[in-house]
Design a protein around this motif. Structure first.
Motif, PDB file in Angstrom:
ATOM      1  N   UNK A  29       9.716   7.264   9.809  1.00 22.47           N
ATOM      2  CA  UNK A  29      10.536   6.499  10.750  1.00 22.47           C
ATOM      3  C   UNK A  29       9.665   5.582  11.607  1.00 22.47           C
ATOM      4  N   UNK A  30       8.511   6.082  12.012  1.00 14.05           N
ATOM      5  CA  UNK A  30       7.591   5.274  12.813  1.00 14.05           C
ATOM      6  C   UNK A  30       7.066   4.092  12.008  1.00 14.05           C
ATOM      7  N   UNK A  31       6.671   4.354  10.774  1.00 14.78           N
ATOM      8  CA  UNK A  31       6.154   3.287   9.912  1.00 14.78           C
ATOM      9  C   UNK A  31       7.201   2.202   9.711  1.00 14.78           C
ATOM     10  N   UNK A  32       8.423   2.602   9.423  1.00 14.29           N
ATOM     11  CA  UNK A  32       9.497   1.631   9.184  1.00 14.29           C
ATOM     12  C   UNK A  32       9.801   0.837  10.448  1.00 14.29           C
ATOM     13  N   UNK A  33       9.784   1.491  11.591  1.00  9.67           N
ATOM     14  CA  UNK A  33      10.118   0.801  12.842  1.00  9.67           C
ATOM     15  C   UNK A  33       9.086  -0.256  13.210  1.00  9.67           C
ATOM     16  N   UNK A  34       7.867  -0.144  12.682  1.00  5.07           N
ATOM     17  CA  UNK A  34       6.822  -1.101  12.999  1.00  5.07           C
ATOM     18  C   UNK A  34       6.508  -2.045  11.835  1.00  5.07           C
ATOM     19  N   UNK A  35       7.388  -2.106  10.842  1.00  7.40           N
ATOM     20  CA  UNK A  35       7.180  -3.040   9.738  1.00  7.40           C
ATOM     21  C   UNK A  35       7.265  -4.475  10.237  1.00  7.40           C
ATOM     22  N   UNK A  36       6.380  -5.313   9.727  1.00  2.13           N
ATOM     23  CA  UNK A  36       6.400  -6.732  10.066  1.00  2.13           C
ATOM     24  C   UNK A  36       5.904  -7.532   8.876  1.00  2.13           C
ATOM     25  N   UNK A  37       6.054  -8.834   8.962  1.00  3.65           N
ATOM     26  CA  UNK A  37       5.563  -9.700   7.889  1.00  3.65           C
ATOM     27  C   UNK A  37       4.052  -9.576   7.728  1.00  3.65           C
ATOM     28  N   UNK A  38       3.376  -9.161   8.792  1.00  6.43           N
ATOM     29  CA  UNK A  38       1.918  -9.075   8.765  1.00  6.43           C
ATOM     30  C   UNK A  38       1.392  -7.790   8.141  1.00  6.43           C
ATOM     31  N   UNK A  39       2.217  -6.730   8.142  1.00  5.45           N
ATOM     32  CA  UNK A  39       1.678  -5.453   7.655  1.00  5.45           C
ATOM     33  C   UNK A  39       2.451  -4.834   6.497  1.00  5.45           C
ATOM     34  N   UNK A  40       3.591  -5.415   6.110  1.00  2.00           N
ATOM     35  CA  UNK A  40       4.462  -4.742   5.142  1.00  2.00           C
ATOM     36  C   UNK A  40       3.844  -4.618   3.751  1.00  2.00           C
ATOM     37  N   UNK A  41       3.001  -5.574   3.353  1.00  3.43           N
ATOM     38  CA  UNK A  41       2.389  -5.475   2.022  1.00  3.43           C
ATOM     39  C   UNK A  41       1.402  -4.305   1.972  1.00  3.43           C
ATOM     40  N   UNK A  42       0.634  -4.150   3.038  1.00  2.00           N
ATOM     41  CA  UNK A  42      -0.280  -3.012   3.097  1.00  2.00           C
ATOM     42  C   UNK A  42       0.467  -1.694   3.137  1.00  2.00           C
ATOM     43  N   UNK A  43       1.585  -1.643   3.865  1.00  2.00           N
ATOM     44  CA  UNK A  43       2.374  -0.421   3.936  1.00  2.00           C
ATOM     45  C   UNK A  43       3.063  -0.148   2.593  1.00  2.00           C
ATOM     46  N   UNK A  44       3.437  -1.201   1.876  1.00  2.00           N
ATOM     47  CA  UNK A  44       4.037  -1.026   0.540  1.00  2.00           C
ATOM     48  C   UNK A  44       3.028  -0.376  -0.403  1.00  2.00           C
ATOM     49  N   UNK A  45       1.779  -0.816  -0.330  1.00  2.00           N
ATOM     50  CA  UNK A  45       0.719  -0.227  -1.153  1.00  2.00           C
ATOM     51  C   UNK A  45       0.496   1.229  -0.765  1.00  2.00           C
ATOM     52  N   UNK A  46       0.523   1.526   0.531  1.00  2.79           N
ATOM     53  CA  UNK A  46       0.361   2.900   1.004  1.00  2.79           C
ATOM     54  C   UNK A  46       1.480   3.788   0.471  1.00  2.79           C
ATOM     55  N   UNK A  47       2.725   3.312   0.554  1.00  2.00           N
ATOM     56  CA  UNK A  47       3.872   4.086   0.066  1.00  2.00           C
ATOM     57  C   UNK A  47       3.754   4.338  -1.437  1.00  2.00           C
ATOM     58  N   UNK A  48       3.266   3.347  -2.166  1.00  5.33           N
ATOM     59  CA  UNK A  48       3.088   3.502  -3.614  1.00  5.33           C
ATOM     60  C   UNK A  48       2.010   4.535  -3.921  1.00  5.33           C
ATOM     61  N   UNK A  49       0.912   4.497  -3.174  1.00  2.00           N
ATOM     62  CA  UNK A  49      -0.163   5.465  -3.368  1.00  2.00           C
ATOM     63  C   UNK A  49       0.319   6.888  -3.092  1.00  2.00           C
ATOM     64  N   UNK A  50       1.219   7.032  -2.123  1.00  2.00           N
ATOM     65  CA  UNK A  50       1.748   8.348  -1.762  1.00  2.00           C
ATOM     66  C   UNK A  50       2.928   8.768  -2.654  1.00  2.00           C
ATOM     67  N   UNK A  51       3.342   7.867  -3.538  1.00  2.00           N
ATOM     68  CA  UNK A  51       4.449   8.131  -4.462  1.00  2.00           C
ATOM     69  C   UNK A  51       5.731   8.504  -3.711  1.00  2.00           C
TER      70      UNK A  51
END
Length: 216
Positions: free
Chosen positions: A117-139
């Motif tokens: 919930x914290x990660x989603x609440x702080x999503x932005x155009x500047x960080x979402x690609x890095x967070x997408x990669x993190x989510x993929x790594x964590x499956x």
């Protein structure tokens, strides 16, 4: 008949046990993370971590147990162990991903959900690609789907961000549904072309860039 109920009793007991734990008194479990040892009481930890509960169940000793954890941050594990006693977490933003990974490892579902919930609440155009990669790594398919939806709705702002222009590879997989035509083919083409120009201009080789996919 005297009936007395101490509402502060359970929390007071756990706080006392946490202090005992910190001084390695009456403990029966040590978690080894890298070079750090984290003492705990297996009964307390088993109540918040199904992973620890199952591991302890398979052991055949009433004495002190030691269990090694791999691929997680020691400070994150320490915070989760402390949470098991006090039911409270205070985590700086830059440590949330480490807490997420540790809570996923130990199957502390409520903390994992709070991290998401914290990660989603702080999503932005500047960080979402890095967070997408993190989510993929964590499956984590649910987190990936949420971030994909954010990317879909904010694609034009994302292509202007430094994170997009610093992507290390050329092949781009655009995650979208045809019926949600927020982005035209022309926009996608110009986006990829602009990225290519910028990347090559900084000395990268085209053949190297095309070796693997970077999801957008």
């Amino acid at each position: 008949m005297l009936v007395y109920s101490d509402d502060q009793g359970p929390m007071s007991t756990l706080k006392c046990m946490n202090e005992l734990r910190k001084h390695r008194q009456n403990i029966d479990l040590i978690l080894s993370v890298g070079n750090q040892e984290i003492p705990a009481h297996r009964a307390v930890l088993s109540c918040t971590s199904p992973y620890i509960a199952e591991w302890c169940r398979r052991q055949h000793s009433d004495g002190l147990l030691m269990h090694s954890l791999e691929g997680v941050d020691a400070s994150a594990v320490e915070l989760l162990v402390n949470y098991s006693y006090v039911s409270k977490l205070e985590v700086p933003h830059n440590q949330v991903k480490e807490i997420y990974k540790a809570s996923r490892y130990l199957e502390v579902s409520r903390v994992r959900s709070a991290c998401k919930e914290h990660i989603v609440s702080y999503l932005s155009a500047k960080n979402c690609l890095g967070m997408r990669l993190f989510a993929e790594e964590q499956k984590d398919k649910d987190l990936m789907a949420t971030i994909d939806s954010f990317i879909l709705k904010n694609i034009e702002d994302i292509t202007l961000s430094n994170e997009f222009h610093q992507l290390p590879r050329l092949q781009i997989e655009v995650i979208a549904m045809k019926e949600l035509a927020f982005v035209s083919d022309r926009v996608i083409f110009e986006m990829a072309l602009d990225w290519t120009r910028r990347t090559v201009r900084h000395g990268s080789d085209i053949d190297t860039l095309m070796q693997s996919v970077c999801a957008l």
